[in-house]
Design a protein around this motif. Structure first.
Motif, PDB file in Angstrom:
ATOM      1  N   THR A  10       2.658 -41.137 -16.484  1.00 54.13           N
ATOM      2  CA  THR A  10       2.742 -40.195 -17.707  1.00 54.13           C
ATOM      3  C   THR A  10       3.585 -38.927 -16.894  1.00 54.13           C
ATOM      4  O   THR A  10       4.504 -38.121 -17.603  1.00 54.13           O
ATOM      5  CB  THR A  10       1.175 -39.397 -17.796  1.00 54.13           C
ATOM      6  OG1 THR A  10       0.475 -40.339 -18.441  1.00 54.13           O
ATOM      7  CG2 THR A  10       1.288 -38.091 -18.592  1.00 54.13           C
ATOM      8  N   ALA A  11       3.441 -38.891 -15.565  1.00 57.72           N
ATOM      9  CA  ALA A  11       4.301 -37.751 -14.970  1.00 57.72           C
ATOM     10  C   ALA A  11       5.853 -38.157 -15.008  1.00 57.72           C
ATOM     11  O   ALA A  11       6.560 -37.055 -15.316  1.00 57.72           O
ATOM     12  CB  ALA A  11       3.912 -37.879 -13.395  1.00 57.72           C
ATOM     13  N   LEU A  12       6.129 -39.519 -14.788  1.00 58.69           N
ATOM     14  CA  LEU A  12       7.538 -39.778 -15.089  1.00 58.69           C
ATOM     15  C   LEU A  12       8.017 -39.877 -16.543  1.00 58.69           C
ATOM     16  O   LEU A  12       9.200 -39.097 -16.448  1.00 58.69           O
ATOM     17  CB  LEU A  12       7.649 -41.232 -14.595  1.00 58.69           C
ATOM     18  CG  LEU A  12       7.473 -41.690 -13.204  1.00 58.69           C
ATOM     19  CD1 LEU A  12       7.482 -43.292 -12.967  1.00 58.69           C
ATOM     20  CD2 LEU A  12       8.342 -40.784 -12.371  1.00 58.69           C
ATOM     21  N   HIS A  13       7.188 -39.839 -17.279  1.00 55.30           N
ATOM     22  CA  HIS A  13       7.665 -39.725 -18.857  1.00 55.30           C
ATOM     23  C   HIS A  13       7.864 -38.118 -19.235  1.00 55.30           C
ATOM     24  O   HIS A  13       8.846 -37.697 -19.760  1.00 55.30           O
ATOM     25  CB  HIS A  13       6.847 -40.392 -19.728  1.00 55.30           C
ATOM     26  CG  HIS A  13       6.882 -41.540 -20.042  1.00 55.30           C
ATOM     27  ND1 HIS A  13       7.894 -42.203 -20.832  1.00 55.30           N
ATOM     28  CD2 HIS A  13       6.549 -42.667 -19.331  1.00 55.30           C
ATOM     29  CE1 HIS A  13       7.951 -43.501 -20.754  1.00 55.30           C
ATOM     30  NE2 HIS A  13       7.055 -43.997 -19.935  1.00 55.30           N
ATOM     31  N   ASN A  14       7.093 -37.436 -18.730  1.00 55.37           N
ATOM     32  CA  ASN A  14       7.029 -35.877 -19.055  1.00 55.37           C
ATOM     33  C   ASN A  14       7.835 -35.036 -18.160  1.00 55.37           C
ATOM     34  O   ASN A  14       8.309 -34.097 -18.179  1.00 55.37           O
ATOM     35  CB  ASN A  14       5.631 -35.316 -18.840  1.00 55.37           C
ATOM     36  CG  ASN A  14       4.718 -35.776 -19.592  1.00 55.37           C
ATOM     37  OD1 ASN A  14       5.019 -36.227 -20.947  1.00 55.37           O
ATOM     38  ND2 ASN A  14       3.241 -35.774 -19.424  1.00 55.37           N
ATOM     39  N   GLY A  15       8.295 -36.012 -16.957  1.00 53.55           N
ATOM     40  CA  GLY A  15       9.438 -35.285 -16.008  1.00 53.55           C
ATOM     41  C   GLY A  15       8.601 -34.753 -14.820  1.00 53.55           C
ATOM     42  O   GLY A  15       7.422 -33.972 -14.824  1.00 53.55           O
ATOM     43  N   LEU A  16       9.117 -35.052 -13.574  1.00 49.64           N
ATOM     44  CA  LEU A  16       8.406 -34.650 -12.511  1.00 49.64           C
ATOM     45  C   LEU A  16       8.586 -33.029 -12.116  1.00 49.64           C
ATOM     46  O   LEU A  16       9.920 -32.449 -12.498  1.00 49.64           O
ATOM     47  CB  LEU A  16       8.851 -35.465 -11.256  1.00 49.64           C
ATOM     48  CG  LEU A  16       8.579 -36.862 -10.964  1.00 49.64           C
ATOM     49  CD1 LEU A  16       9.289 -37.569  -9.842  1.00 49.64           C
ATOM     50  CD2 LEU A  16       6.801 -36.988 -11.001  1.00 49.64           C
ATOM     51  N   PRO A  17       7.684 -32.329 -11.249  1.00 49.06           N
ATOM     52  CA  PRO A  17       8.106 -30.826 -11.414  1.00 49.06           C
ATOM     53  C   PRO A  17       9.203 -30.944 -10.575  1.00 49.06           C
ATOM     54  O   PRO A  17       9.483 -31.625  -9.441  1.00 49.06           O
ATOM     55  CB  PRO A  17       6.806 -30.567 -10.794  1.00 49.06           C
ATOM     56  CG  PRO A  17       5.730 -31.223 -10.835  1.00 49.06           C
ATOM     57  CD  PRO A  17       6.572 -32.685 -11.245  1.00 49.06           C
ATOM     58  N   PHE A  18      10.075 -29.812 -10.228  1.00 43.02           N
ATOM     59  CA  PHE A  18      11.061 -29.570  -9.665  1.00 43.02           C
ATOM     60  C   PHE A  18      10.836 -29.555  -7.936  1.00 43.02           C
ATOM     61  O   PHE A  18      11.625 -29.753  -7.360  1.00 43.02           O
ATOM     62  CB  PHE A  18      11.843 -28.319  -9.878  1.00 43.02           C
ATOM     63  CG  PHE A  18      13.354 -28.080  -9.273  1.00 43.02           C
ATOM     64  CD1 PHE A  18      14.371 -28.695  -9.717  1.00 43.02           C
ATOM     65  CD2 PHE A  18      13.075 -27.088  -8.108  1.00 43.02           C
ATOM     66  CE1 PHE A  18      15.348 -28.705  -8.952  1.00 43.02           C
ATOM     67  CE2 PHE A  18      14.348 -27.060  -7.366  1.00 43.02           C
ATOM     68  CZ  PHE A  18      15.427 -27.760  -7.739  1.00 43.02           C
ATOM     69  N   GLU A  19       9.621 -29.147  -7.883  1.00 45.36           N
ATOM     70  CA  GLU A  19       9.231 -28.876  -6.496  1.00 45.36           C
ATOM     71  C   GLU A  19       9.318 -30.309  -5.547  1.00 45.36           C
ATOM     72  O   GLU A  19       9.171 -30.416  -4.493  1.00 45.36           O
ATOM     73  CB  GLU A  19       7.850 -28.289  -6.427  1.00 45.36           C
ATOM     74  CG  GLU A  19       7.531 -26.679  -6.985  1.00 45.36           C
ATOM     75  CD  GLU A  19       7.571 -26.842  -8.455  1.00 45.36           C
ATOM     76  OE1 GLU A  19       6.995 -27.825  -8.989  1.00 45.36           O
ATOM     77  OE2 GLU A  19       8.108 -25.926  -9.075  1.00 45.36           O
ATOM     78  N   VAL A  20       9.142 -31.386  -6.567  1.00 46.36           N
ATOM     79  CA  VAL A  20       9.104 -32.580  -5.892  1.00 46.36           C
ATOM     80  C   VAL A  20      10.509 -33.035  -5.164  1.00 46.36           C
ATOM     81  O   VAL A  20      10.379 -33.373  -4.125  1.00 46.36           O
ATOM     82  CB  VAL A  20       8.837 -33.730  -6.957  1.00 46.36           C
ATOM     83  CG1 VAL A  20       8.994 -35.111  -6.219  1.00 46.36           C
ATOM     84  CG2 VAL A  20       7.626 -33.716  -7.439  1.00 46.36           C
TER      85      VAL A  20
ATOM     86  N   VAL B 282       4.289 -35.347  -1.369  1.00 43.55           N
ATOM     87  CA  VAL B 282       5.338 -35.307  -2.063  1.00 43.55           C
ATOM     88  C   VAL B 282       4.922 -34.690  -3.493  1.00 43.55           C
ATOM     89  O   VAL B 282       5.972 -34.352  -4.278  1.00 43.55           O
ATOM     90  CB  VAL B 282       6.183 -36.251  -2.382  1.00 43.55           C
ATOM     91  CG1 VAL B 282       6.910 -36.667  -0.895  1.00 43.55           C
ATOM     92  CG2 VAL B 282       5.746 -37.591  -2.920  1.00 43.55           C
ATOM     93  N   GLY B 283       3.757 -34.769  -3.944  1.00 45.91           N
ATOM     94  CA  GLY B 283       3.403 -34.410  -5.147  1.00 45.91           C
ATOM     95  C   GLY B 283       3.611 -35.217  -6.434  1.00 45.91           C
ATOM     96  O   GLY B 283       3.815 -34.870  -7.615  1.00 45.91           O
ATOM     97  N   VAL B 284       3.603 -36.603  -6.052  1.00 46.63           N
ATOM     98  CA  VAL B 284       3.884 -37.581  -7.236  1.00 46.63           C
ATOM     99  C   VAL B 284       2.472 -38.526  -7.098  1.00 46.63           C
ATOM    100  O   VAL B 284       2.124 -39.038  -6.083  1.00 46.63           O
ATOM    101  CB  VAL B 284       5.038 -38.507  -6.827  1.00 46.63           C
ATOM    102  CG1 VAL B 284       5.150 -39.610  -7.746  1.00 46.63           C
ATOM    103  CG2 VAL B 284       6.153 -37.615  -6.745  1.00 46.63           C
ATOM    104  N   PRO B 285       1.889 -38.735  -8.242  1.00 43.14           N
ATOM    105  CA  PRO B 285       0.759 -39.642  -8.332  1.00 43.14           C
ATOM    106  C   PRO B 285       1.073 -41.060  -7.685  1.00 43.14           C
ATOM    107  O   PRO B 285       2.552 -41.743  -7.935  1.00 43.14           O
ATOM    108  CB  PRO B 285       0.563 -39.728  -9.678  1.00 43.14           C
ATOM    109  CG  PRO B 285       1.044 -38.602 -10.600  1.00 43.14           C
ATOM    110  CD  PRO B 285       2.175 -38.305  -9.677  1.00 43.14           C
ATOM    111  N   ALA B 286       0.358 -42.017  -6.944  1.00 44.10           N
ATOM    112  CA  ALA B 286       0.794 -42.959  -6.362  1.00 44.10           C
ATOM    113  C   ALA B 286       1.229 -44.301  -7.498  1.00 44.10           C
ATOM    114  O   ALA B 286       1.994 -45.095  -7.065  1.00 44.10           O
ATOM    115  CB  ALA B 286      -0.330 -43.493  -5.445  1.00 44.10           C
ATOM    116  N   ARG B 287       0.393 -44.402  -8.488  1.00 47.26           N
ATOM    117  CA  ARG B 287       0.298 -45.554  -9.195  1.00 47.26           C
ATOM    118  C   ARG B 287      -0.495 -45.023 -10.670  1.00 47.26           C
ATOM    119  O   ARG B 287      -1.042 -44.161 -10.635  1.00 47.26           O
ATOM    120  CB  ARG B 287      -0.018 -46.919  -8.603  1.00 47.26           C
ATOM    121  CG  ARG B 287      -1.498 -46.815  -8.092  1.00 47.26           C
ATOM    122  CD  ARG B 287      -2.035 -48.227  -7.488  1.00 47.26           C
ATOM    123  NE  ARG B 287      -1.554 -48.210  -6.247  1.00 47.26           N
ATOM    124  CZ  ARG B 287      -1.992 -47.732  -5.180  1.00 47.26           C
ATOM    125  NH1 ARG B 287      -3.084 -47.019  -5.115  1.00 47.26           N
ATOM    126  NH2 ARG B 287      -1.584 -47.768  -4.028  1.00 47.26           N
TER     127      ARG B 287
END
Length: 150
Positions: free
Chosen positions: A34-44, A23-28
Protein backbone atom coordinates in the motif's frame (compact mmCIF):
# COMPACT_ATOMS: atom_id res chain seq x y z
CA UNK A 1 2.27 -19.77 48.36
CA UNK A 2 5.05 -18.96 45.90
CA UNK A 3 5.81 -15.59 44.49
CA UNK A 4 6.91 -14.96 40.94
CA UNK A 5 9.24 -12.27 39.81
CA UNK A 6 7.71 -10.40 36.94
CA UNK A 7 9.79 -8.30 34.58
CA UNK A 8 8.52 -4.77 34.37
CA UNK A 9 10.22 -2.55 31.80
CA UNK A 10 11.59 0.67 33.15
CA UNK A 11 11.69 4.00 31.41
CA UNK A 12 15.42 3.50 30.85
CA UNK A 13 14.78 0.40 28.72
CA UNK A 14 15.20 1.51 25.14
CA UNK A 15 13.33 -0.03 22.29
CA UNK A 16 15.72 -0.85 19.46
CA UNK A 17 14.37 0.37 16.17
CA UNK A 18 14.64 -1.86 13.15
CA UNK A 19 16.22 -0.69 9.92
CA UNK A 20 12.77 -0.40 8.34
CA UNK A 21 11.46 1.71 11.22
CA UNK A 22 14.51 4.00 10.95
CA UNK A 23 13.86 4.70 7.28
CA UNK A 24 10.09 4.89 7.68
CA UNK A 25 9.15 2.04 5.35
CA UNK A 26 7.03 -0.99 6.26
CA UNK A 27 9.21 -4.11 6.16
CA UNK A 28 6.80 -6.34 4.25
CA UNK A 29 3.25 -7.34 3.61
CA UNK A 30 0.13 -5.43 2.74
CA UNK A 31 1.25 -2.23 4.46
CA UNK A 32 4.41 -2.18 2.32
CA UNK A 33 2.45 -2.74 -0.89
CA UNK A 34 0.00 0.00 0.00
CA UNK A 35 2.81 2.43 0.90
CA UNK A 36 4.56 1.79 -2.42
CA UNK A 37 1.36 2.18 -4.45
CA UNK A 38 0.38 5.38 -2.61
CA UNK A 39 3.92 6.78 -2.77
CA UNK A 40 6.51 6.86 -0.01
CA UNK A 41 6.72 10.07 2.02
CA UNK A 42 9.49 12.43 0.89
CA UNK A 43 11.16 12.10 4.33
CA UNK A 44 12.14 8.52 3.45
CA UNK A 45 14.71 9.89 0.99
CA UNK A 46 16.62 11.86 3.65
CA UNK A 47 16.36 8.99 6.13
CA UNK A 48 17.77 6.51 3.60
CA UNK A 49 20.66 8.84 2.81
CA UNK A 50 21.42 9.32 6.50
CA UNK A 51 21.19 5.64 7.45
CA UNK A 52 23.27 4.51 4.45
CA UNK A 53 25.90 7.22 4.82
CA UNK A 54 25.42 8.25 1.20
CA UNK A 55 25.26 11.79 -0.05
CA UNK A 56 21.74 12.65 -1.19
CA UNK A 57 23.08 13.07 -4.74
CA UNK A 58 24.54 9.53 -4.63
CA UNK A 59 21.17 8.18 -3.52
CA UNK A 60 19.42 10.14 -6.27
CA UNK A 61 21.81 8.66 -8.86
CA UNK A 62 21.38 5.13 -7.50
CA UNK A 63 17.59 5.40 -7.59
CA UNK A 64 17.52 7.32 -10.89
CA UNK A 65 15.62 10.31 -9.52
CA UNK A 66 16.54 13.61 -11.15
CA UNK A 67 17.16 16.70 -9.01
CA UNK A 68 14.22 18.53 -10.61
CA UNK A 69 12.01 15.57 -9.71
CA UNK A 70 13.30 15.65 -6.14
CA UNK A 71 12.33 19.32 -5.90
CA UNK A 72 8.82 18.56 -7.15
CA UNK A 73 8.47 15.61 -4.76
CA UNK A 74 9.65 17.74 -1.84
CA UNK A 75 6.79 20.16 -2.56
CA UNK A 76 4.28 17.33 -3.05
CA UNK A 77 5.49 15.54 0.08
CA UNK A 78 5.71 12.10 -1.50
CA UNK A 79 7.15 10.08 -4.36
CA UNK A 80 5.19 8.38 -7.12
CA UNK A 81 4.83 4.60 -7.32
CA UNK A 82 7.86 3.98 -9.58
CA UNK A 83 10.16 6.23 -7.55
CA UNK A 84 8.93 4.63 -4.34
CA UNK A 85 9.71 1.22 -5.79
CA UNK A 86 13.26 2.29 -6.68
CA UNK A 87 13.78 3.73 -3.18
CA UNK A 88 12.52 0.48 -1.70
CA UNK A 89 14.86 -1.55 -3.93
CA UNK A 90 17.78 0.57 -2.72
CA UNK A 91 16.69 0.07 0.90
CA UNK A 92 16.39 -3.67 0.40
CA UNK A 93 19.88 -3.92 -1.13
CA UNK A 94 21.39 -1.65 1.52
CA UNK A 95 19.77 -3.67 4.32
CA UNK A 96 21.10 -6.89 2.79
CA UNK A 97 24.61 -5.41 2.50
CA UNK A 98 24.34 -4.19 6.08
CA UNK A 99 23.43 -7.71 7.21
CA UNK A 100 26.32 -9.13 5.16
CA UNK A 101 28.73 -6.81 6.96
CA UNK A 102 27.15 -7.56 10.36
CA UNK A 103 25.70 -4.09 10.87
CA UNK A 104 28.80 -2.13 9.85
CA UNK A 105 27.40 0.86 7.93
CA UNK A 106 30.81 2.00 6.71
CA UNK A 107 31.72 -1.39 5.22
CA UNK A 108 28.27 -1.85 3.66
CA UNK A 109 28.41 1.59 2.01
CA UNK A 110 31.96 1.03 0.78
CA UNK A 111 31.00 -2.33 -0.71
CA UNK A 112 28.07 -0.77 -2.56
CA UNK A 113 30.37 1.88 -4.05
CA UNK A 114 33.23 -0.45 -5.03
CA UNK A 115 33.58 -2.61 -8.16
CA UNK A 116 32.59 -6.19 -7.36
CA UNK A 117 34.01 -9.12 -9.28
CA UNK A 118 30.81 -11.16 -8.96
CA UNK A 119 28.93 -8.37 -10.76
CA UNK A 120 31.34 -8.12 -13.69
CA UNK A 121 33.39 -5.46 -11.85
CA UNK A 122 30.38 -3.15 -11.68
CA UNK A 123 29.58 -1.20 -8.53
CA UNK A 124 26.43 -2.55 -6.85
CA UNK A 125 25.11 0.99 -6.38
CA UNK A 126 25.13 1.38 -10.18
CA UNK A 127 22.97 -1.73 -10.60
CA UNK A 128 19.80 -0.63 -8.86
CA UNK A 129 17.92 1.11 -11.65
CA UNK A 130 16.23 -2.09 -12.86
CA UNK A 131 14.66 -4.95 -10.98
CA UNK A 132 16.84 -7.49 -12.86
CA UNK A 133 20.07 -5.77 -11.81
CA UNK A 134 18.81 -5.35 -8.26
CA UNK A 135 18.01 -9.05 -8.15
CA UNK A 136 21.56 -9.84 -9.34
CA UNK A 137 23.00 -7.76 -6.48
CA UNK A 138 20.71 -9.41 -3.92
CA UNK A 139 21.58 -12.86 -5.29
CA UNK A 140 25.29 -12.11 -4.99
CA UNK A 141 24.84 -10.94 -1.39
CA UNK A 142 22.97 -14.16 -0.63
CA UNK A 143 25.75 -16.25 -2.16
CA UNK A 144 28.39 -14.31 -0.17
CA UNK A 145 26.45 -14.84 3.05
CA UNK A 146 26.41 -18.58 2.41
CA UNK A 147 30.01 -18.85 1.22
CA UNK A 148 29.17 -19.56 -2.42
CA UNK A 149 31.54 -17.50 -4.55
CA UNK A 150 30.84 -18.86 -8.04
Amino acid sequence: MTTMNVFTPTSSAKKVMSFWQLVGVPARGASLYTALHNGLPFEVYAKLAKVSGLEKSELANATVIASATLQRRAKAGKFNKDESDRLYRFAEVYKSALDLFEGNNHDASNWLKSPVRGLGNKRPIEMLSTSAETEAVLNLIGRLEHGVFA
